[in-house]
Design an enzyme around this catalytic site. Structure first.
Site, PDB file in Angstrom:
ATOM      1  N   CYS A   1      -3.655  -4.221   9.159  1.00 22.00           N
ATOM      2  CA  CYS A   1      -4.660  -3.956   8.118  1.00 22.00           C
ATOM      3  C   CYS A   1      -5.533  -5.177   7.834  1.00 22.00           C
ATOM      4  O   CYS A   1      -6.713  -5.058   7.537  1.00 22.00           O
ATOM      5  CB  CYS A   1      -3.980  -3.589   6.804  1.00 22.00           C
ATOM      6  SG  CYS A   1      -3.253  -1.972   6.792  1.00 22.00           S
TER       7      CYS A   1
ATOM      8  N   CYS B   1      15.793   9.304  15.992  1.00 26.75           N
ATOM      9  CA  CYS B   1      15.332   8.177  15.178  1.00 26.75           C
ATOM     10  C   CYS B   1      13.951   7.738  15.649  1.00 26.75           C
ATOM     11  O   CYS B   1      13.388   8.294  16.589  1.00 26.75           O
ATOM     12  CB  CYS B   1      16.346   7.036  15.231  1.00 26.75           C
ATOM     13  SG  CYS B   1      16.304   6.036  16.729  1.00 26.75           S
TER      14      CYS B   1
ATOM     15  N   GLY C   1       0.801  -1.222   0.000  1.00 24.53           N
ATOM     16  CA  GLY C   1       0.000   0.000   0.000  1.00 24.53           C
ATOM     17  C   GLY C   1       0.828   1.264   0.000  1.00 24.53           C
ATOM     18  O   GLY C   1       0.503   2.230  -0.694  1.00 24.53           O
TER      19      GLY C   1
HETATM   20 ZN   LIG Z   1      17.080   7.164  18.553  1.00 33.96          ZN
END
Ligand SMILES: [Zn+2]
Length: 273
Positions: free
Chosen positions: A191, A174, A43
């Site tokens: 999903c 991150c 998707g």
């Molecule tokens: Zn990190």
């Protein structure tokens, strides 16, 4: 040969890029010389592959080990009815070849694992994470963060999507700075069990492609340290800012993860002790 080795057909094909100050022939050359790895041809990967190929990203790697199922076609727009049962990497390759002969597709018909991800990343400038599970999501985050490879993350759930980008900069947070570990297995449905509005991953995958192209051009501000939460129901885009977490297990001050081999990606993507 003309400017920057764009041939007449390329000057025509990419003319709407070439005339822009922020792209120009130099930017188009950068795209043609770039290599992007798209993880998952589903998707999110479908619209990302579609627009990266149209934009003239010269080398697109596609990693996926699934075959096309009829239930994919409601949202995975690069595969067609006749492709049901075929490997997704094959129908994706045909789609790209038909759209833009400038693009070389490299297929990786494999599940991305802690054993093969580092070698895969070494071949590419940037990653579009279109995976649909936490295992791959954390693996991509950890491997890209450790290697300094930029990546853009996308996720969808029913009517809601999320996007963020890691630019490869050491100072950037991150995905684990935001969500240190995956939720316990079974607590966040996927999903397949809860459904997803077909057009939703189209929007999110296009935003990921936009981020990828911006990074390759070195233009604009990536979604670094920012998570965009898109709610299709009320058509709202909220931006949540987040910072580098000094206790982050992968990019913090004293990281516990020095290699993807340190993590058990089977369930919560926690550090092996
Ligand atoms: Zn990190």
């Amino acid at each position: 040969m003309t400017d920057l080795n764009l041939d007449p057909a390329q000057l025509d094909r990419y003319s709407r890029h070439v005339i822009m100050d922020d792209v120009g022939p130099e930017g188009q050359r950068d795209l043609l010389d770039a290599a992007v790895l798209v993880i998952g041809a589903g998707g999110l990967g479908s619209p990302a592959i579609q627009y990266l190929a149209a934009a003239g990203v010269g080398r697109i790697g596609i990693a996926d080990d699934d075959a096309v199922e009829r239930s994919n076609l409601q949202r995975q727009v690069i595969h067609g009815d006749a492709d049901v049962g075929r490997p997704k990497v094959d129908s994706a390759t045909e789609f790209v070849a038909q759209l833009n002969p400038d693009v070389d597709v490299e297929t990786h018909e494999t599940r991305v694992t802690s054993e093969n991800i580092d070698a895969l990343l070494a071949e590419y400038d940037l990653v579009v994470d279109g995976s649909d599970n936490f295992r791959t999501r954390y693996l991509v985050n950890d491997a890209c963060t450790l290697a300094g490879v930029p990546f853009t993350h996308g996720a969808v759930f029913q009517f809601e999507g999320q996007i963020t980008t890691f630019s490869g900069d050491d100072a950037a947070p991150c995905y684990r700075c935001l969500f240190p570990e995956a939720p316990p297995a079974g607590t966040v449905p996927d999903c397949e069990t809860t459904g997803v509005l077909g057009v939703l991953p189209g929007t999110v995958g296009c935003l990921q492609a936009t981020e990828a192209v911006k990074l390759l051009l070195g233009r604009g501000d990536p979604l670094e340290g920012r998570l965009v939460v898109y709610d299709a129901m009320d058509m709202s885009f909220e931006t949540v800012e987040f910072e580098k977490n000094p206790d982050c297990p992968v990019c913090g001050d004293e990281p516990a993860i020095a290699s993807v081999a340190d993590v058990e990606y089977a369930e919560r993507c926690a550090i092996e002790r």
